[in-house]
Design an enzyme around this catalytic site. Structure first.
Site, PDB file in Angstrom:
ATOM      1  N   GLU A 157      41.996 -20.144  30.349  1.00 20.92           N
ATOM      2  CA  GLU A 157      43.230 -20.452  29.629  1.00 20.92           C
ATOM      3  C   GLU A 157      43.964 -21.637  30.245  1.00 20.92           C
ATOM      4  O   GLU A 157      44.549 -22.454  29.525  1.00 20.92           O
ATOM      5  CB  GLU A 157      44.133 -19.215  29.534  1.00 20.92           C
ATOM      6  CG  GLU A 157      43.528 -18.056  28.751  1.00 20.92           C
ATOM      7  CD  GLU A 157      43.029 -18.409  27.354  1.00 20.92           C
ATOM      8  OE1 GLU A 157      43.507 -19.389  26.745  1.00 20.92           O
ATOM      9  OE2 GLU A 157      42.134 -17.697  26.857  1.00 20.92           O
TER      10      GLU A 157
ATOM     11  N   HIS B 227      42.515 -24.695  28.824  1.00 25.74           N
ATOM     12  CA  HIS B 227      43.091 -25.005  27.516  1.00 25.74           C
ATOM     13  C   HIS B 227      44.482 -25.625  27.651  1.00 25.74           C
ATOM     14  O   HIS B 227      44.817 -26.572  26.936  1.00 25.74           O
ATOM     15  CB  HIS B 227      43.189 -23.753  26.639  1.00 25.74           C
ATOM     16  CG  HIS B 227      41.886 -23.298  26.071  1.00 25.74           C
ATOM     17  ND1 HIS B 227      40.938 -24.154  25.531  1.00 25.74           N
ATOM     18  CD2 HIS B 227      41.374 -22.044  25.936  1.00 25.74           C
ATOM     19  CE1 HIS B 227      39.908 -23.453  25.090  1.00 25.74           C
ATOM     20  NE2 HIS B 227      40.144 -22.169  25.327  1.00 25.74           N
TER      21      HIS B 227
ATOM     22  N   CYS C  11      32.282 -26.623  34.367  1.00 25.30           N
ATOM     23  CA  CYS C  11      31.037 -27.370  34.544  1.00 25.30           C
ATOM     24  C   CYS C  11      31.409 -28.827  34.858  1.00 25.30           C
ATOM     25  O   CYS C  11      32.560 -29.235  34.674  1.00 25.30           O
ATOM     26  CB  CYS C  11      30.175 -27.272  33.291  1.00 25.30           C
ATOM     27  SG  CYS C  11      30.810 -28.190  31.859  1.00 25.30           S
TER      28      CYS C  11
END
Length: 187
Positions: free
Chosen positions: A135, A138, A169
Site C-alpha cells: 500500500e 501505491h 522488484c
C-alpha cells in the site's frame, strides 16, 4: 516521515514489527518511519455496512490524510483489525490513495484464526509487512506488478500474499526512487 497509526487496538509486537521492517527499508532513502499511536475505531463507524458486517475502506483515507498533514508526514498508513471491503469486492487487505498520501491495511483476513487455523504470529507479521509495503508503494505512485514475487503484485487471495516477497522488484524499486524524487523526498 512515514507515519504508522493503529485504528483500534492491535498487538504491540505486530505494530513494532511492521514499523521496524518498513523503517529498515525506507531509511535507505533518508525517510524515517514512526508509530504515532492509536486512533479509536469508533469515529469510523460511518464506514460500517451492517449487511456485510464490514467497513468500507475508502472512508478511512481522508481522516488518515488529514493526520498526515497535521504530522507533516509524507505518508500515513493506518493498520486495523476491522474487516474492510470496497464496492465490487468481497474484501480487501488494504487500500491506498496517492493524492491523499494515505493507506489503510486490515490484518483481519491475514490472521490464520480467521480461517479457523492455529494462530501464527510470525506468519501474520510477514503478511502484514507485505500489505503495508504494497500500500505504501501505491501511495508513492506504483501500479501493480506482474512479477508474482514483487510486493507490488496484486493479492487476490492469501496465497498471493504468501507467495510474494516483502520487497519491491528492481523495476518497481527504480520507479519508486523516481517517484520519490518527483515528490521532492529524494534529491
Amino acid at each position: 516521515m512515514i507515519a504508522v497509526v493503529s485504528i483500534g487496538p492491535l498487538e504491540r509486537w505486530l505494530i513494532d514489527g511492521i514499523v521496524q521492517f518498513v523503517s529498515d527499508y525506507y531509511s535507505r532513502f533518508g525517510i524515517s518511519v514512526e508509530e504515532v499511536g492509536e486512533v479509536p475505531a469508533e469515529p469510523f463507524s460511518v464506514a460500517f455496512n451492517p449487511r456485510r458486517n464490514q467497513y468500507l475502506g475508502r472512508v478511512f483515507l481522508p481522516t488518515l490524510s488529514s493526520l498526515a498533514t497535521k504530522l507533516e508526514a509524507i505518508a500515513v498508513v493506518g493498520i486495523t483489525d476491522l474487516d474492510l471491503y470496497e464496492e465490487g469486492l468481497n474484501f480487501i487487505f488494504g487500500l491506498a490513495n496517492p493524492s491523499l498520501r494515505s493507506a489503510i491495511v486490515s490484518v483481519r483476513r491475514l490472521r490464520n484464526e480467521f480461517y479457523s487455523l492455529e494462530p501464527d504470529e510470525n506468519l501474520l507479521l510477514r503478511r502484514a509487512v507485505k500489505e503495508v509495503m504494497h500500500e505504501l508503494g501505491h501511495v508513492f505512485g506504483l501500479p501493480h506488478c506482474p512479477n508474482p514475487k514483487c510486493v507490488m503484485h496484486f493479492s487476490n487471495s492469501l496465497v498471493d500474499t504468501d507467495v510474494k516477497g516483502p520487497l519491491y522488484c528492481p523495476i518497481c524499486e527504480r520507479k519508486l526512487i523516481e517517484n520519490l524524487r518527483k515528490l521532492g523526498v529524494l534529491k
